[in-house]
Design an enzyme around this catalytic site. Structure first.
Site, mmCIF file in Angstrom:
data_model
loop_
_atom_site.group_PDB
_atom_site.id
_atom_site.type_symbol
_atom_site.label_atom_id
_atom_site.label_comp_id
_atom_site.label_asym_id
_atom_site.label_seq_id
_atom_site.Cartn_x
_atom_site.Cartn_y
_atom_site.Cartn_z
ATOM 1 N N ASP A 54 0.834 -1.203 0.000
ATOM 2 C CA ASP A 54 0.000 0.000 0.000
ATOM 3 C C ASP A 54 0.869 1.254 0.000
ATOM 4 O OD1 ASP A 54 -2.809 -1.100 2.085
ATOM 5 O OD2 ASP A 54 -2.166 -1.643 0.070
ATOM 6 N N GLU A 56 3.725 1.782 -1.304
ATOM 7 C CA GLU A 56 4.277 2.072 -2.623
ATOM 8 C C GLU A 56 3.197 2.640 -3.538
ATOM 9 O OE1 GLU A 56 7.035 2.440 -3.753
ATOM 10 O OE2 GLU A 56 6.978 2.185 -5.920
ATOM 11 N N TYR A 57 1.984 2.078 -3.469
ATOM 12 C CA TYR A 57 0.882 2.619 -4.268
ATOM 13 C C TYR A 57 0.629 4.083 -3.883
ATOM 14 C CZ TYR A 57 -3.668 3.103 -6.505
ATOM 15 O OH TYR A 57 -4.710 3.533 -7.295
ATOM 16 N N SER A 104 -13.013 7.138 -2.334
ATOM 17 C CA SER A 104 -11.877 6.848 -1.466
ATOM 18 C C SER A 104 -11.546 8.069 -0.615
ATOM 19 C CB SER A 104 -10.653 6.467 -2.300
ATOM 20 O OG SER A 104 -10.908 5.310 -3.042
ATOM 21 N N ILE A 105 -10.716 7.853 0.387
ATOM 22 C CA ILE A 105 -10.224 8.941 1.233
ATOM 23 C C ILE A 105 -8.741 9.123 0.956
ATOM 24 C CG2 ILE A 105 -9.802 9.678 3.618
ATOM 25 C CD1 ILE A 105 -12.284 8.211 4.459
ATOM 26 N N GLU A 141 -11.078 7.747 13.805
ATOM 27 C CA GLU A 141 -11.488 6.349 13.725
ATOM 28 C C GLU A 141 -10.296 5.487 13.323
ATOM 29 O OE1 GLU A 141 -14.269 6.507 10.555
ATOM 30 O OE2 GLU A 141 -15.769 7.666 11.659
ATOM 31 N N LYS A 143 -8.535 2.795 10.673
ATOM 32 C CA LYS A 143 -8.567 2.444 9.241
ATOM 33 C C LYS A 143 -8.466 0.922 9.149
ATOM 34 C CE LYS A 143 -6.474 3.438 4.764
ATOM 35 N NZ LYS A 143 -6.350 2.023 4.360
ATOM 36 N N ASP A 145 -8.442 -2.914 7.872
ATOM 37 C CA ASP A 145 -7.881 -3.614 6.711
ATOM 38 C C ASP A 145 -8.861 -4.701 6.290
ATOM 39 O OD1 ASP A 145 -4.716 -5.277 5.950
ATOM 40 O OD2 ASP A 145 -6.150 -4.195 4.713
ATOM 41 N N ARG A 164 -17.411 -1.821 -3.191
ATOM 42 C CA ARG A 164 -17.064 -0.510 -3.742
ATOM 43 C C ARG A 164 -17.053 -0.503 -5.264
ATOM 44 N NH1 ARG A 164 -14.178 3.543 -1.464
ATOM 45 N NH2 ARG A 164 -13.216 2.198 0.105
ATOM 46 N N GLU A 200 -17.082 -1.581 6.918
ATOM 47 C CA GLU A 200 -15.995 -2.483 6.539
ATOM 48 C C GLU A 200 -16.312 -3.907 6.994
ATOM 49 O OE1 GLU A 200 -11.893 -2.010 4.840
ATOM 50 O OE2 GLU A 200 -13.546 -0.606 5.196
ATOM 51 N N TYR A 258 -19.258 2.907 9.633
ATOM 52 C CA TYR A 258 -18.568 4.162 9.904
ATOM 53 C C TYR A 258 -19.131 5.360 9.152
ATOM 54 C CZ TYR A 258 -15.933 2.473 5.788
ATOM 55 O OH TYR A 258 -15.569 1.967 4.564
ATOM 56 N N LYS A 340 -11.902 12.763 10.329
ATOM 57 C CA LYS A 340 -12.979 13.431 9.598
ATOM 58 C C LYS A 340 -13.396 14.690 10.360
ATOM 59 C CE LYS A 340 -14.959 8.992 8.082
ATOM 60 N NZ LYS A 340 -16.137 8.084 8.216
ATOM 61 N N LYS A 364 -1.538 6.803 7.791
ATOM 62 C CA LYS A 364 -0.907 5.482 7.883
ATOM 63 C C LYS A 364 0.034 5.376 9.077
ATOM 64 C CE LYS A 364 -1.949 3.307 3.824
ATOM 65 N NZ LYS A 364 -2.044 1.882 3.510
ATOM 66 N N CYS A 458 16.568 -16.546 -18.673
ATOM 67 C CA CYS A 458 15.302 -16.781 -17.984
ATOM 68 C C CYS A 458 15.340 -18.159 -17.326
ATOM 69 C CB CYS A 458 14.137 -16.703 -18.971
ATOM 70 S SG CYS A 458 12.538 -17.153 -18.246
ATOM 71 N N CYS A 461 12.295 -20.406 -19.233
ATOM 72 C CA CYS A 461 12.333 -20.857 -20.628
ATOM 73 C C CYS A 461 13.736 -20.855 -21.227
ATOM 74 C CB CYS A 461 11.395 -20.012 -21.492
ATOM 75 S SG CYS A 461 11.966 -18.314 -21.765
ATOM 76 N N CYS A 476 12.896 -11.290 -19.382
ATOM 77 C CA CYS A 476 12.970 -12.429 -20.285
ATOM 78 C C CYS A 476 12.516 -11.982 -21.665
ATOM 79 C CB CYS A 476 12.073 -13.553 -19.767
ATOM 80 S SG CYS A 476 11.778 -14.861 -20.970
ATOM 81 N N CYS A 482 7.639 -18.045 -23.429
ATOM 82 C CA CYS A 482 7.919 -18.310 -22.018
ATOM 83 C C CYS A 482 6.642 -18.683 -21.275
ATOM 84 C CB CYS A 482 8.555 -17.081 -21.377
ATOM 85 S SG CYS A 482 8.977 -17.304 -19.638
#
Length: 720
Positions: A54, A56-57, A104-105, A141, A143, A145, A164, A200, A258, A340, A364, A458, A461, A476, A482
């Site tokens: 998450d 990294e996203y 989303s938040i 609140e 968060k 998972d 969602r 959730e 929520y 909020k 987070k 690789c 293959c 590869c 492959c």
């Protein structure tokens, strides 16, 4: 549906996002980020099979937001910042009739106290509050998972539960949600006639461990199709998406409410997002988020006890720190907290951006870490050919699960961290999803620790593995040959913007490949009814539908076929330019690098990628076998240097055309040299409008831009 179906473009190109000409400019970076976010959003929200943490996203999303803010010309209608994300699976009925979209938040990835302080500072600024004004009151609140859920009640009875999905459209999972004892099936008589409750669905850690124990016992007993689950979230999501409610009932799920959505005072359902979300609450004398939670609790919904009303940044910081101290002791997984603004009137003033409310943020926590040892380092081949070194670890419990593998990302990262076999390492389960090796404890390194060396072939293959200039990853070059890339190659080939095999989705491809029925693309065209009906959930009617779709796909176009081969860096636009320039497939396959460089949209990297692909005999063999199986396309004379009738003109498509799909109309316009844009501006030459055309048509009329219907478009293009 293929993963690439969500965003169009070569599957390899989508994940890497490299620019067609190898440029490393701001535009290329934005394109790359959009592609990555689309892909990973689909993996996370739709397939429940995330491939990056998450954290990294969130980092990628924040970077794209910053680029688009600094360079508004880069903003595109399909940008992940302009939408919620992912699409629903087709296994359930679709739900579109919602009082308000499930948005989303925004995520605050600064895990320190400053993240809470920054949110309070932004809220006070947007409310134009001074230092002498009272502190802002917030609801704080957890968060959770789990899996976001919307519950619709009419006349006090639960009538619908939906996931969602993409925010506007979700999946109807009512039967499975009814199995959750915490969710009321009927509300008190004093509840409003229509309401929606957002919350959730989750699984406690204890229930998760018990479920996995039962799964392991079934596997040991030889029961087929059973598996253990990676984490409580995936187990909960899998239960909710079970087609058989009796199976869902066997998996202990829980629920926290929520958010409350009440009908807007606008009777026709129109209005801004703020009105859809908020004025219904005010209309029913609910003026704070805290009171909304009280109402939900009063109507029998479970509200998490770790929910507080706090004031100012100090209150937010104290809540964040308090929860961080008890996080590991909670009976369920969380990955942060949510703040909020409590006052609904203030929320109305703050409003929404396209994707998220301004009055809320998810904050987070730092990723959890543990020590373990590296027992081996293996190289895995991803679905798009990326070679990734993976550390095989002595089992360690991190973030609620037992971890045995951790990614080293690529050769440079492995060398930078100097990870060796035998090392003691710090493992982080970043974002509570995918483990990674953070660092090496050098004082514990044994004398015989083995240095990692990246493979140049690789491991699946045996094809050469290459690392292009300016890139971190080895890949590869086996492509269609492959087996590790087989599923992705087939899904990309069947993509709607490629040859388009409508009924060939992820699950079916997985079964066909895993059963050894389909090993190469030509095998698709050798499928028979007998092979298909033996697959799971494949009745004769469904099998016939698949065969009809495959037969229909034999009639395609050269750009679609070329794009469908999944050649690295060759997206839709590049495939079209190649087809226009050379006219024939054989000419493209035989073109030298110098000849390829004469094509618009083809730079040195793309040219070399094409040559690498077609220099391999097995890739040429696939093309010839597809031809032998009856796959055909119209070829013509090269158009290099020729003037196309609509060259230099920009068209916009809006509404629903009588006979042409949006893709068909786009293909026709692009074949005539036009550029098809998603938005109307002063630079637009013409708008093609169908039924239910909206704001784009209004703007075209306002700007005096020429408007055509389908008949006018066909006349312009001289199409019967």
């Amino acid at each position: 549906m293929s993963t690439a179906d969500l965003f169009g473009g070569s599957a390899a190109n989508l994940i890497d996002g490299s620019d067609a000409n190898g440029r490393n400019d701001v535009g290329s970076r934005a394109t790359k980020l959009r592609a990555q976010l689309h892909h990973h959003g689909h993996q996370y929200y739709v397939l429940d099979a995330p491939t990056i943490p998450d954290a990294e996203y969130d980092r990628l999303f924040k970077e794209l937001q910053a680029l688009e803010a600094a360079h508004p010309e880069l903003l595109t209608p399909d940008s992940p910042t302009q939408r919620v994300g992912g699409k629903p699976l087709d296994a359930f009925a679709k739900v579109t009739d919602r009082l308000a979209p499930m948005l989303s938040i925004r995520t605050e990835t600064d895990t320190e106290a400053s993240g809470a302080e920054a949110f309070d500072t932004r809220i006070r600024k947007e409310l134009t509050l001074t230092d002498t004004d009272p502190l802002v009151e917030y609801v704080a609140e957890l968060k959770f998972d789990g899996l976001a859920m919307s519950l619709r009640y009419e006349n006090g009875v639960l009538v619908q539960a939906s996931t969602r999905g993409d925010g506007e459209t979700g999946e109807d999972v009512t039967q499975n949600i009814r199995t959750i004892g915490q969710i009321p099936l009927r509300l008190p008589v004093h509840a409003p006639a229509v309401l929606e409750v957002r919350g959730e669905v989750y699984m406690t850690r204890a229930h998760f461990e018990n479920l996995n124990e039962r799964q392991r016992a079934r596997i040991a007993a030889g029961e087929k199709g059973e598996k253990t689950f990676v984490n409580p979230r995936n187990a909960a999501a899998g239960a909710v998406r079970q087609l058989d409610p009796s199976i869902a009932a066997q998996r202990p799920l829980s629920f926290f409410a929520y958010s409350l959505i009440l009908p807007s005072k606008s009777k026709d359902g129109s209005g801004t997002i703020s009105e859809k979300y908020l004025d219904g609450l005010i209309h029913h004398d609910i003026h704070t988020q805290g009171k909304a939670l009280d109402k939900l609790r009063e109507w029998g919904f479970p509200i998490c006890e770790h929910t507080e009303v706090v004031k100012g940044s100090a209150g937010l910081v104290a809540f964040h720190q308090k929860i961080s101290q008890v996080r590991d002791a909670l009976p369920f997984d969380i990955d942060g907290v949510v703040y909020k603004v409590n006052d609904i009137q203030k929320e109305m003033r703050l409003g929404f951006v396209t994707r998220e409310p301004r009055w809320a943020v998810a904050h987070k926590y730092p990723a959890q870490e543990q020590l373990t040892t590296v027992q081996a380092i293996e190289v895995q081949v991803g679905r798009t050919g990326k070679l990734t070194p993976v550390a095989k670890l002595a089992p360690v419990f991190v973030g609620g699960v037992t971890v045995t593998n951790a990614t080293l990302h690529n050769e440079d990262e492995a060398r930078r961290k100097d990870v060796r076999v035998g090392d003691t390492v710090v493992v982080r389960r970043a974002g509570d999803v995918i483990p990674e090796v953070v660092s090496v404890v050098l004082e514990k390194r044994p004398q015989d620790a083995q240095i990692f060396t990246m493979l140049h072939q690789c491991p699946v293959c045996g094809s050469p593995a290459v690392r292009e200039e300016g890139e971190a990853d080895y890949r590869c070059t086996g492509g269609l040959f492959c087996s590790a890339q087989r599923k992705q190659a087939i899904l990309h080939f069947a993509h709607r913007r490629a040859v388009e095999i409508e009924d060939l989705g992820d699950k079916l491809v997985e079964q066909l490949v895993d059963a050894g029925v389909v090993k190469t693309l030509p095998d698709l065209y050798r499928l028979g009814l007998t092979a298909l009906v033996t697959l799971e959930r494949m009745a004769e009617k469904s099998a016939n539908n698949v065969l009809v779709s495959i037969e229909k796909s034999k009639q395609t176009t050269l750009p679609r076929f070329l794009f469908g081969l999944g050649i690295r860096h060759v997206g839709e636009a590049t495939a079209k330019e190649l087809a226009r320039h050379f006219g024939k497939m054989d000419a493209i396959m035989d073109a030298t690098v110098d000849q390829l460089l004469q094509v618009a949209d083809v730079g040195p990297i793309v040219a070399q990628s094409l040559r690498t692909f077609f220099d391999q005999p097995h890739n040429r063999e696939v093309v010839e076998q597809l031809r032998a199986c009856g796959v055909t396309w119209t070829e013509g004379e090269p158009t290099a240097g020729a003037s196309l009738p609509l060259a230099g003109q920009t068209f916009v498509l809006t509404g629903t055309l009588p006979t042409l799909s949006r893709d068909e109309a786009k293909d026709m316009l692009e074949a005539a040299g036009a550029k098809v844009s998603g938005s109307v501006s002063k630079k637009t030459h013409c708008v093609v409008a169908g039924s239910e055309a909206g704001s784009k048509l209004d703007k075209a009329i306002e700007l005096g831009i020429k408007v055509l219907d389908e008949a006018g478009l066909k006349k312009l293009l001289s199409v019967d």
